[in-house]
Design an enzyme around this catalytic site. Sequence first.
Site, PDB file in Angstrom:
ATOM      1  CD  GLU A  89      28.087 -44.418 -45.993  1.00 24.61           C
ATOM      2  OE1 GLU A  89      27.589 -43.275 -45.809  1.00 24.61           O
ATOM      3  OE2 GLU A  89      27.629 -45.224 -46.815  1.00 24.61           O
ATOM      4  CE1 TYR A 135      25.955 -42.519 -34.809  1.00 23.07           C
ATOM      5  CE2 TYR A 135      27.932 -43.340 -35.859  1.00 23.07           C
ATOM      6  CZ  TYR A 135      27.080 -42.303 -35.580  1.00 23.07           C
ATOM      7  OH  TYR A 135      27.346 -41.054 -36.061  1.00 23.07           O
TER       8      TYR A 135
HETATM    9  C1  LIG Z   1      29.391 -38.139 -32.045  1.00 24.02           C
HETATM   10  C2  LIG Z   1      28.668 -36.980 -31.333  1.00 24.02           C
HETATM   11  C3  LIG Z   1      27.470 -36.563 -32.190  1.00 24.02           C
HETATM   12  C4  LIG Z   1      28.164 -37.485 -29.955  1.00 24.02           C
HETATM   13  O1  LIG Z   1      27.437 -36.440 -29.349  1.00 24.02           O
HETATM   14  P1  LIG Z   1      27.463 -36.159 -27.763  1.00 24.02           P
HETATM   15  O2  LIG Z   1      26.355 -35.210 -27.483  1.00 24.02           O
HETATM   16  O3  LIG Z   1      28.804 -35.762 -27.341  1.00 24.02           O
HETATM   17  O4  LIG Z   1      27.153 -37.629 -27.207  1.00 24.02           O
HETATM   18  P2  LIG Z   1      26.307 -37.991 -25.890  1.00 24.02           P
HETATM   19  O5  LIG Z   1      26.698 -37.110 -24.772  1.00 24.02           O
HETATM   20  O6  LIG Z   1      24.873 -38.071 -26.266  1.00 24.02           O
HETATM   21  O7  LIG Z   1      26.849 -39.474 -25.592  1.00 24.02           O
HETATM   22  C5  LIG Z   1      26.185 -40.601 -26.137  1.00 24.02           C
HETATM   23  C6  LIG Z   1      27.095 -41.797 -26.183  1.00 24.02           C
HETATM   24  O8  LIG Z   1      28.226 -41.506 -27.032  1.00 24.02           O
HETATM   25  C7  LIG Z   1      29.372 -42.161 -26.498  1.00 24.02           C
HETATM   26  N1  LIG Z   1      30.309 -41.159 -26.020  1.00 24.02           N
HETATM   27  C8  LIG Z   1      30.082 -39.829 -25.815  1.00 24.02           C
HETATM   28  N2  LIG Z   1      31.214 -39.217 -25.391  1.00 24.02           N
HETATM   29  C9  LIG Z   1      32.154 -40.183 -25.327  1.00 24.02           C
HETATM   30  C10 LIG Z   1      33.525 -40.188 -24.974  1.00 24.02           C
HETATM   31  N3  LIG Z   1      34.166 -39.062 -24.595  1.00 24.02           N
HETATM   32  N4  LIG Z   1      34.198 -41.345 -25.056  1.00 24.02           N
HETATM   33  C11 LIG Z   1      33.589 -42.498 -25.453  1.00 24.02           C
HETATM   34  N5  LIG Z   1      32.276 -42.555 -25.794  1.00 24.02           N
HETATM   35  C12 LIG Z   1      31.585 -41.421 -25.730  1.00 24.02           C
HETATM   36  C13 LIG Z   1      28.890 -43.002 -25.324  1.00 24.02           C
HETATM   37  O9  LIG Z   1      28.452 -44.233 -25.832  1.00 24.02           O
HETATM   38  C14 LIG Z   1      27.688 -42.182 -24.861  1.00 24.02           C
HETATM   39  O10 LIG Z   1      26.768 -42.946 -24.153  1.00 24.02           O
HETATM   40  P3  LIG Z   1      27.001 -43.137 -22.541  1.00 24.02           P
HETATM   41  O11 LIG Z   1      26.993 -41.743 -21.983  1.00 24.02           O
HETATM   42  O12 LIG Z   1      25.836 -43.941 -22.120  1.00 24.02           O
HETATM   43  O13 LIG Z   1      28.324 -43.817 -22.380  1.00 24.02           O
HETATM   44  C15 LIG Z   1      29.627 -35.776 -31.086  1.00 24.02           C
HETATM   45  O14 LIG Z   1      30.780 -36.252 -30.446  1.00 24.02           O
HETATM   46  C16 LIG Z   1      30.053 -35.021 -32.340  1.00 24.02           C
HETATM   47  O15 LIG Z   1      29.351 -34.146 -32.816  1.00 24.02           O
HETATM   48  N6  LIG Z   1      31.215 -35.360 -32.886  1.00 24.02           N
HETATM   49  C17 LIG Z   1      31.731 -34.660 -34.085  1.00 24.02           C
HETATM   50  C18 LIG Z   1      30.953 -35.050 -35.336  1.00 24.02           C
HETATM   51  C19 LIG Z   1      30.938 -36.557 -35.542  1.00 24.02           C
HETATM   52  O16 LIG Z   1      31.958 -37.232 -35.420  1.00 24.02           O
HETATM   53  N7  LIG Z   1      29.753 -37.075 -35.925  1.00 24.02           N
HETATM   54  C20 LIG Z   1      29.579 -38.490 -36.231  1.00 24.02           C
HETATM   55  C21 LIG Z   1      29.831 -38.675 -37.677  1.00 24.02           C
HETATM   56  S1  LIG Z   1      29.444 -40.354 -38.174  1.00 24.02           S
END
Ligand SMILES: CC(C)(COP(=O)(O)OP(=O)(O)OC[C@H]1O[C@@H](n2cnc3c(N)ncnc32)[C@H](O)[C@@H]1OP(=O)(O)O)[C@@H](O)C(=O)NCCC(=O)NCCS
Length: 242
Positions: A166, A178
Site C-alpha cells: 500500500e 514501484y
Molecule cells: C521512497 C524511498 C524509499 C525511495 O528511496 P531513494 O533511495 O530515495 O530512491 P532511489 O534513489 O533508489 O530512486 C529510485 C527511484 O525512485 C524514484 N525517485 C527517487 N527520487 C525521486 C524524486 N526526487 N522525484 C521523483 N522520483 C524519484 C525514481 O523513479 C528513481 O528511479 P530513477 O533514479 O531511475 O529515476 C525514499 O524516498 C523514502 O524513504 N521515503 C520516505 C518513506 C516512504 O515514503 N516510503 C514508501 C512508503 S510506501
Amino acid sequence: MSAVEQEPVATEYMAYSLRPMLPDDSKAVAEIEMEAFPTTWPPTPFRKELSNRLARYLVCYVPTEEIAEAEQPEPSVDITPNDSMLKRLLQGVWPRIGLRSRRDDPQAIRWDVIPGFVGMWFMADEAHVTAIAVREFYQGRGIGELLLIGCIELAILRNADVVTLEVRISNTLAQTLYKKYGFEIVGSRKRYYSDNNEDAFIMTTGKIQEPEYQRMLQDKAALHADRWGASERALTTPSLGV
Ligand SMILES: CC(C)(COP(=O)(O)OP(=O)(O)OC[C@H]1O[C@@H](n2cnc3c(N)ncnc32)[C@H](O)[C@@H]1OP(=O)(O)O)[C@@H](O)C(=O)NCCC(=O)NCCS
C-alpha cells in the site's frame, strides 16, 4: 566544512549492500522508521519481529573493512533442475558475505551505517511490503531501488507469486519507483492512513516467477549496478532459512 561534508562514510558512488536485519540493527531501523513514518504508532517492535516467521527484514548497510571473510555456508534449500535461472543465481549470491554474529566474534563485524531497510510479510502466495524507507540524507542514491530489488528477489526465492504493497496516493515519488519494477495500481483503500485519513493505492507486481518478469528484474538490477556500483545482496542466512 558543511554538514554534508562531515558525514562519515557515504560517497555518491559507494556501493551499498543488503543483508537480513540482525538484532543489533533494530535500534537503527527503529530510528529510520521514526524519521520516515513519524505517525506510525506504536513503533514496530523490530527486535521481536525477528522471531516472527511470517516477517523478513533486509537492511542496506555500508560495509567496513572490518567485515569478515565469508564462511561460505551451504545453501539451506535445494536447487532443482526446474528452478529458474534467476533463482539459481540468487541461491549462489547470499553465501558470498560473512554473517557471523557479534556473539561468535565481537570484533569480526562492524556496520557503521544503516541507511535504509525494507520489511515484508509472506502470506500464502503473496509477499507484502510492510515498509521501505531510506534515511533522508541518503535518499536519491539508488538505495530505495536496491532495497526493492532485494525484496523482490527474496520473494522469488520464497516462491511468492506476486509482491504487493500500500502507498499513500500523494506519495508519487515512491509510486514512480514501484512502477519502474512492474507494480501497477490495482485498487485503493479509503482512509487507510489514520493520521490524515489519506487513501492508499494497492500496488501489485505481475507474476514474479514468470521468466519475463525475472528478465526485466535482472535487466533493471544490472542497470542499477552500472549506475550505482555492484552491491552484495545477502538475502537470507542459514538460521533464517529461505
Ligand atoms: C521512497 C524511498 C524509499 C525511495 O528511496 P531513494 O533511495 O530515495 O530512491 P532511489 O534513489 O533508489 O530512486 C529510485 C527511484 O525512485 C524514484 N525517485 C527517487 N527520487 C525521486 C524524486 N526526487 N522525484 C521523483 N522520483 C524519484 C525514481 O523513479 C528513481 O528511479 P530513477 O533514479 O531511475 O529515476 C525514499 O524516498 C523514502 O524513504 N521515503 C520516505 C518513506 C516512504 O515514503 N516510503 C514508501 C512508503 S510506501
